[in-house]
Design a protein around this motif. Structure first.
Motif, mmCIF file in Angstrom:
data_model
loop_
_atom_site.group_PDB
_atom_site.id
_atom_site.type_symbol
_atom_site.label_atom_id
_atom_site.label_comp_id
_atom_site.label_asym_id
_atom_site.label_seq_id
_atom_site.Cartn_x
_atom_site.Cartn_y
_atom_site.Cartn_z
ATOM 1 N N UNK A 167 37.725 58.184 30.955
ATOM 2 C CA UNK A 167 38.104 58.946 29.760
ATOM 3 C C UNK A 167 36.916 59.691 29.155
ATOM 4 N N UNK A 168 37.205 60.776 28.427
ATOM 5 C CA UNK A 168 36.131 61.606 27.881
ATOM 6 C C UNK A 168 35.481 61.089 26.601
ATOM 7 N N UNK A 169 36.045 60.055 25.987
ATOM 8 C CA UNK A 169 35.466 59.616 24.719
ATOM 9 C C UNK A 169 34.060 59.067 24.916
ATOM 10 N N UNK A 170 33.253 59.180 23.879
ATOM 11 C CA UNK A 170 31.876 58.697 23.910
ATOM 12 C C UNK A 170 31.853 57.202 23.598
ATOM 13 N N UNK A 171 31.001 56.461 24.292
ATOM 14 C CA UNK A 171 30.876 55.018 24.087
ATOM 15 C C UNK A 171 29.428 54.693 23.745
ATOM 16 N N UNK A 213 42.244 55.736 23.073
ATOM 17 C CA UNK A 213 42.710 56.706 24.061
ATOM 18 C C UNK A 213 43.622 57.767 23.455
ATOM 19 N N UNK A 214 44.186 57.494 22.303
ATOM 20 C CA UNK A 214 45.007 58.496 21.624
ATOM 21 C C UNK A 214 44.155 59.639 21.071
ATOM 22 N N UNK A 215 42.845 59.418 20.978
ATOM 23 C CA UNK A 215 41.912 60.436 20.472
ATOM 24 C C UNK A 215 40.801 60.645 21.494
ATOM 25 N N UNK A 216 41.023 61.476 22.498
ATOM 26 C CA UNK A 216 40.036 61.631 23.566
ATOM 27 C C UNK A 216 38.682 62.159 23.108
ATOM 28 N N UNK A 237 37.064 61.051 20.527
ATOM 29 C CA UNK A 237 36.473 60.055 19.624
ATOM 30 C C UNK A 237 35.139 59.523 20.140
ATOM 31 N N UNK A 238 34.470 58.808 19.266
ATOM 32 C CA UNK A 238 33.220 58.128 19.590
ATOM 33 C C UNK A 238 33.424 56.662 19.225
ATOM 34 N N UNK A 239 33.468 55.815 20.218
ATOM 35 C CA UNK A 239 33.719 54.390 19.993
ATOM 36 C C UNK A 239 32.411 53.614 20.104
ATOM 37 N N UNK A 240 32.187 52.770 19.130
ATOM 38 C CA UNK A 240 31.045 51.867 19.113
ATOM 39 C C UNK A 240 31.576 50.463 19.370
ATOM 40 N N UNK A 241 31.016 49.805 20.368
ATOM 41 C CA UNK A 241 31.408 48.436 20.696
ATOM 42 C C UNK A 241 30.187 47.565 20.465
ATOM 43 N N UNK A 242 30.358 46.527 19.645
ATOM 44 C CA UNK A 242 29.226 45.635 19.418
ATOM 45 C C UNK A 242 29.665 44.185 19.440
ATOM 46 N N UNK A 243 28.704 43.354 19.796
ATOM 47 C CA UNK A 243 28.847 41.911 19.681
ATOM 48 C C UNK A 243 27.576 41.441 18.992
ATOM 49 N N UNK A 244 27.240 40.199 19.128
ATOM 50 C CA UNK A 244 26.054 39.713 18.424
ATOM 51 C C UNK A 244 24.777 40.390 18.927
ATOM 52 N N UNK A 245 24.581 40.389 20.237
ATOM 53 C CA UNK A 245 23.343 40.934 20.800
ATOM 54 C C UNK A 245 23.539 42.218 21.597
ATOM 55 N N UNK A 246 24.788 42.612 21.848
ATOM 56 C CA UNK A 246 25.025 43.815 22.631
ATOM 57 C C UNK A 246 24.777 43.618 24.115
#
Length: 183
Positions: free
Chosen positions: A4-8, A83-86, A88-97
């Motif tokens: 997908x084209x979204x930024x991660x 995915x409904x917003x191609x 978009x810019x999604x940030x995924x985080x956990x404790x340490x990445x």
């Protein structure tokens, strides 16, 4: 279908303030069951935020809440919104990445791109220089998305590529009790 084209973007809790002014539209937080909501998330406005709580373990252990299929179903529901917003810019985080966030990022990238599992996992090499995706999360996603092991093969390809560049990580992974994950 391509990725997908979204930024991660992938990070840990300490890095959250660095990303709040870069146009993030969606944030997936995966944190320990006892961890408070990170105050740095207050710096993000107008975002779609999903907070999922489970501990960073790859099996059932007393005193820890391991990932379940229900947790991955929440990741996939979040992925539907992403995915409904191609654009978009999604940030995924956990404790340490390192573990849960990298697994979740790969899951989001492959959710609607069957056949591109290895490509998605290898993309992690550019997105996060020191990731080691949570195997349990990937196993559940592989089952829920009916990928017949393709996600696990992508994970193994990623780990082999990472260890080729950073062979010292083998000892680190062994020391944290996850040596069985070394390909």
């Amino acid at each position: 279908m391509a990725l997908p084209p979204f930024k991660v973007t992938i990070c840990g809790i300490p890095e959250l303030p660095q990303h709040c002014a870069v146009g993030v539209s969606h944030v997936l937080s995966i944190i320990d069951t006892h961890e408070p909501r990170p105050p740095a998330l207050d710096g993000y406005s107008g975002i779609d935020h999903e907070l999922i709580r489970f501990d960073d373990v790859v099996a059932e252990y007393p005193g820890f809440e391991a990932c379940t299929p229900a947790h991955i179903e929440k990741v996939l529901a979040f992925g539907e919104r992403v995915h409904a917003r191609p654009d978009c810019h999604v940030l995924v985080h956990c404790h340490a990445g390192i573990s849960r966030s990298t697994a979740a990022a790969a899951i989001l990238m492959t959710q609607f791109a069957p056949g591109n599992e290895e490509e998605a996992f290898l993309k992690l090499l550019d997105l996060r220089k020191h990731g080691w995706p949570n195997t349990r999360m990937v196993e559940f996603a592989d089952t829920l998305l009916k990928r017949d092991g393709a996600m696990l093969r992508g994970l193994v390809a990623y780990r082999k590529a990472l260890l080729e560049v950073k062979p010292h990580l083998k000892e680190v992974v062994r020391n944290i009790g996850r040596g069985h994950e070394i390909p």
